[in-house]
Every structure is written in C-alpha cells, then in structure tokens.
Design a protein around this motif. Structure first.
Motif, mmCIF file in Angstrom:
data_model
loop_
_atom_site.group_PDB
_atom_site.id
_atom_site.type_symbol
_atom_site.label_atom_id
_atom_site.label_comp_id
_atom_site.label_asym_id
_atom_site.label_seq_id
_atom_site.Cartn_x
_atom_site.Cartn_y
_atom_site.Cartn_z
ATOM 1 N N ILE A 154 7.838 -10.055 4.512
ATOM 2 C CA ILE A 154 7.422 -8.820 3.415
ATOM 3 C C ILE A 154 6.178 -8.466 3.460
ATOM 4 C CG2 ILE A 154 7.934 -8.524 1.066
ATOM 5 C CD1 ILE A 154 10.389 -9.357 2.434
ATOM 6 N N ALA A 155 6.089 -7.232 3.357
ATOM 7 C CA ALA A 155 4.742 -6.683 3.291
ATOM 8 C C ALA A 155 4.519 -5.471 2.230
ATOM 9 C CB ALA A 155 4.255 -6.078 4.779
ATOM 10 N N LEU A 156 3.240 -5.265 1.999
ATOM 11 C CA LEU A 156 3.059 -3.976 1.282
ATOM 12 C C LEU A 156 2.866 -2.685 2.375
ATOM 13 C CD1 LEU A 156 0.303 -5.135 -1.441
ATOM 14 C CD2 LEU A 156 2.582 -3.713 -1.778
ATOM 15 N N THR A 157 3.676 -1.706 2.251
ATOM 16 C CA THR A 157 3.305 -0.666 2.993
ATOM 17 C C THR A 157 3.202 0.849 2.207
ATOM 18 O OG1 THR A 157 5.869 -0.223 2.951
ATOM 19 C CG2 THR A 157 4.729 -1.726 4.683
ATOM 20 N N PRO A 158 2.755 1.843 2.864
ATOM 21 C CA PRO A 158 2.507 3.054 2.198
ATOM 22 C C PRO A 158 3.689 3.639 1.553
ATOM 23 C CG PRO A 158 1.299 3.059 4.335
ATOM 24 C CD PRO A 158 2.012 1.985 4.248
ATOM 25 N N ALA A 194 8.286 -7.681 -5.288
ATOM 26 C CA ALA A 194 8.200 -6.207 -5.834
ATOM 27 C C ALA A 194 7.860 -6.153 -7.390
ATOM 28 C CB ALA A 194 9.245 -5.514 -5.584
ATOM 29 N N GLN A 195 8.559 -7.285 -8.016
ATOM 30 C CA GLN A 195 8.429 -7.311 -9.587
ATOM 31 C C GLN A 195 6.997 -7.865 -9.805
ATOM 32 O OE1 GLN A 195 11.135 -10.163 -11.240
ATOM 33 N NE2 GLN A 195 10.389 -9.616 -13.400
ATOM 34 N N ALA A 196 6.544 -8.969 -9.021
ATOM 35 C CA ALA A 196 5.334 -9.340 -9.149
ATOM 36 C C ALA A 196 4.033 -8.437 -8.869
ATOM 37 C CB ALA A 196 4.910 -10.306 -8.354
ATOM 38 N N TYR A 197 4.388 -7.613 -8.127
ATOM 39 C CA TYR A 197 3.379 -6.529 -7.558
ATOM 40 C C TYR A 197 3.192 -5.441 -8.856
ATOM 41 C CZ TYR A 197 1.185 -2.623 -5.082
ATOM 42 O OH TYR A 197 0.316 -1.618 -4.848
ATOM 43 N N VAL A 198 4.414 -4.857 -9.359
ATOM 44 C CA VAL A 198 4.362 -3.796 -10.160
ATOM 45 C C VAL A 198 3.865 -4.281 -11.521
ATOM 46 C CG1 VAL A 198 5.925 -2.715 -11.703
ATOM 47 C CG2 VAL A 198 6.500 -2.766 -9.671
ATOM 48 N N GLN A 199 3.832 -5.565 -11.867
ATOM 49 C CA GLN A 199 3.152 -6.368 -12.878
ATOM 50 C C GLN A 199 1.746 -6.525 -12.872
ATOM 51 O OE1 GLN A 199 5.517 -10.051 -13.341
ATOM 52 N NE2 GLN A 199 7.205 -9.058 -14.583
ATOM 53 N N ALA A 200 1.302 -6.759 -11.713
ATOM 54 C CA ALA A 200 -0.254 -6.844 -11.572
ATOM 55 C C ALA A 200 -1.034 -5.685 -11.328
ATOM 56 C CB ALA A 200 -0.358 -7.780 -10.109
ATOM 57 N N LEU A 210 -4.145 7.241 0.100
ATOM 58 C CA LEU A 210 -2.681 6.831 0.030
ATOM 59 C C LEU A 210 -1.764 7.230 -1.354
ATOM 60 C CD1 LEU A 210 -2.455 3.503 2.024
ATOM 61 C CD2 LEU A 210 -2.287 6.100 2.974
ATOM 62 N N ALA A 211 -0.945 7.665 -1.298
ATOM 63 C CA ALA A 211 -0.038 8.097 -2.519
ATOM 64 C C ALA A 211 0.386 6.747 -3.273
ATOM 65 C CB ALA A 211 1.295 8.811 -2.040
ATOM 66 N N GLY A 212 0.267 5.645 -2.527
ATOM 67 C CA GLY A 212 0.531 4.237 -3.084
ATOM 68 C C GLY A 212 1.124 3.381 -2.201
ATOM 69 N N LEU A 213 1.314 2.173 -2.730
ATOM 70 C CA LEU A 213 1.933 1.131 -1.908
ATOM 71 C C LEU A 213 3.140 0.608 -2.507
ATOM 72 C CD1 LEU A 213 -1.449 -0.857 -1.014
ATOM 73 C CD2 LEU A 213 -0.328 0.607 0.567
ATOM 74 N N SER A 214 4.119 0.060 -1.704
ATOM 75 C CA SER A 214 5.219 -0.488 -2.050
ATOM 76 C C SER A 214 5.621 -1.897 -1.476
ATOM 77 C CB SER A 214 6.329 0.374 -2.324
ATOM 78 O OG SER A 214 6.579 1.023 -0.934
ATOM 79 N N PHE A 268 1.482 2.271 15.625
ATOM 80 C CA PHE A 268 0.931 1.650 14.457
ATOM 81 C C PHE A 268 1.667 1.732 13.121
ATOM 82 C CE2 PHE A 268 -1.842 2.412 10.770
ATOM 83 C CZ PHE A 268 -2.381 1.086 10.800
ATOM 84 N N ARG A 269 1.816 0.778 12.242
ATOM 85 C CA ARG A 269 2.712 0.976 11.316
ATOM 86 C C ARG A 269 1.659 0.123 10.273
ATOM 87 N NH1 ARG A 269 8.727 -0.324 9.094
ATOM 88 N NH2 ARG A 269 8.559 0.433 6.953
ATOM 89 N N PHE A 270 0.766 0.990 9.306
ATOM 90 C CA PHE A 270 0.073 0.139 8.275
ATOM 91 C C PHE A 270 1.039 -0.888 7.364
ATOM 92 C CE2 PHE A 270 -1.775 -0.380 4.106
ATOM 93 C CZ PHE A 270 -3.353 -0.132 4.393
ATOM 94 N N HIS A 271 0.637 -2.072 7.483
ATOM 95 C CA HIS A 271 1.150 -3.000 6.513
ATOM 96 C C HIS A 271 0.103 -4.372 6.090
ATOM 97 C CE1 HIS A 271 1.983 -4.783 10.547
ATOM 98 N NE2 HIS A 271 1.942 -5.544 9.924
ATOM 99 N N MET A 272 0.318 -4.891 4.951
ATOM 100 C CA MET A 272 -0.336 -5.940 4.568
ATOM 101 C C MET A 272 0.606 -6.938 4.225
ATOM 102 S SD MET A 272 -2.748 -3.895 1.887
ATOM 103 C CE MET A 272 -4.102 -4.738 2.165
ATOM 104 N N THR A 273 0.594 -7.956 4.999
ATOM 105 C CA THR A 273 1.429 -8.913 4.963
ATOM 106 C C THR A 273 1.493 -9.899 3.981
ATOM 107 O OG1 THR A 273 1.302 -8.804 7.571
ATOM 108 C CG2 THR A 273 2.702 -10.574 6.670
ATOM 109 N N LEU A 274 2.523 -10.379 3.360
ATOM 110 C CA LEU A 274 2.614 -11.095 2.321
ATOM 111 C C LEU A 274 3.371 -12.563 2.497
ATOM 112 C CD1 LEU A 274 3.390 -8.868 -0.601
ATOM 113 C CD2 LEU A 274 1.176 -9.765 0.051
#
Length: 233
Positions: free
Chosen positions: A110-114, A195-201, A98-102, A172-178
């Motif tokens: 809220i979830a991480l998605t491609p 989003a801020q926590a993810y970018v920092q981690a 994947l190009a990335g997750l956001s 289907f929609r790929f998602h990682m639920t938060l």
C-alpha cells in the motif's frame, strides 16, 4: 576488513513539521529526522494485525518517495560535495504541484500515489536521476544480482545498466510506501483502513513537491536517516 560504504538516496520527504510527514512516520513507526522509532498509528479495528511486521520493510527507509534510488558514492566523490551539489541544483527549481495524493494498492503493498498523472513530476524525477548520476558508484555484483531477481523488461534492464535502478524515466511511478508486501487476503482491508486514516489526518487538496531530501544509510543493516532537506526554489 574494509567497512561497507554508506549509501545515499535522493527522495521527496515532506517537511518535518507537516501533517503528511507525521502521518507517514506514524504509519511506519519510524521518524527519519530523529532516527528513532515512534509509536505506530494502528488504524482502529486492525489491532489484531502485526502492524510492526507489516511495516518492517519500508520502516528501514523512512517515509519518502524515491527520486534517485540508494547508491554508494563514486570514487573521488564525497558527502560534502553531494550536499553542496544538491543545494545548488535544487535552489533554481520550482516546486511541482500535484492535484493530491491518495491511498492505493501497488501489487501487494500500500502506498500514497498522485491522484492525477503529472508529466511535470515525471520530468522532474528523471532530471534528478540524470543530474546526480556522476555521484553514483557502479552497482556491486551482489546488488546487480538482487535487482535481476525481479522480472524486468528490456527497457527496465537498459535503465538498470544506465542508472543503477530499473524504474526511472517512463518506468518511474511516484509512490510513498506505507506497508511491505501483504498477503493477498489483507490487501483490500489494509488499503481501506489506511485510506480512512489518511482522510482523517490530512485535508484534501493539492500537495506541493516542494523539497528534495538526501537520506543516508550508514550500513546495510541500519535505517536511513535524513541528512538534508532542501526547499525547491
């Protein structure tokens, strides 16, 4: 009294030593590898929210993206056969890059998605749904009724009847639920904080879908735990 059958699911779950796994598990407050709760990583400035309550529903399932939704085993199938089939199936499959997750809001959770659409990922997920279908027992009447409580299109209902889950194939929609479902007034702020926590981690960049995991739920009241994590290829 007959004991309820355990349920199994085919998920994408990052490697346990990865930064992505640590981020997701800390956000949910649960590590499905150990089956134990972990300290919640509450974003700075959001200590006033009941983060344990916000993440209660996804915590039961562990950090993951669904490939084949939870199912009981069909008659004549057993856990050993499921695990052996998964190892053989996954061994010949290349990873999906994947190009990335956001971080995104999907409705009120809220979830991480491609970051970018991936037809390869769509095909990969539906292949798994179909390949493991012989292991799935038909939905119970209670589970079917629960699924039908959600508004479903005719296509969703057809998928539900065929595969026990309405959001497969082109649905289907790929998602990682938060989080669980949030009040409308909190969606934007919680999304921004995560989003801020993810970018920092995690560093920005491609994310390989490089393994398939089997999760197990012993009873409907218990948390899912990681049973197998099988690298692709």
């Amino acid at each position: 009294m007959t004991q309820p059958a355990p349920r199994y699911a085919l998920y994408y779950a990052p490697a346990a030593e990865s930064a992505l796994w640590r981020f997701g598990s800390a956000t949910l407050g649960y590590d499905a590898v150990t089956g134990a709760d972990v300290d919640l990583a509450v974003p700075p400035g959001y200590e006033g929210l009941d983060w344990s309550e916000i993440t209660a529903e996804p915590r039961r399932y562990g950090f993951h993206a669904t490939l084949k939704a939870p199912f009981e085993l069909a008659n004549g199938r057993n856990e050993g056969a499921l695990r052996a089939f998964a190892r053989n199936y996954v061994a010949g499959r290349p990873p999906v890059r994947l190009a990335g997750l956001s971080i995104n809001a999907l409705g009120r959770f809220i979830a991480l998605t491609p970051s970018e659409p991936s037809e390869e990922l769509q095909r990969f997920a539906f292949d798994i749904v179909q390949a493991f279908e012989p292991f799935r027992a038909p939905l119970s009447q209670a589970d079917l009724a629960r699924r039908l409580q959600s508004p479903l299109t005719p296509a969703h209902r057809a998928y539900l009847e065929a595969y026990g889950y309405p959001y497969v194939g082109d649905a289907f929609r790929f998602h990682m639920t938060l989080t669980g479902s949030l009040p409308d007034a909190e969606v934007a702020s919680v999304k921004a904080a995560l989003a801020q926590a993810y970018v920092q981690a995690l560093p920005a960049g491609p994310v390989p879908i490089d393994r398939v995991a089997i999760f197990k739920q012993q009873s409907r009241s218990s948390h899912f735990v990681l049973l197998d994590s099988i690298p692709l290829g």
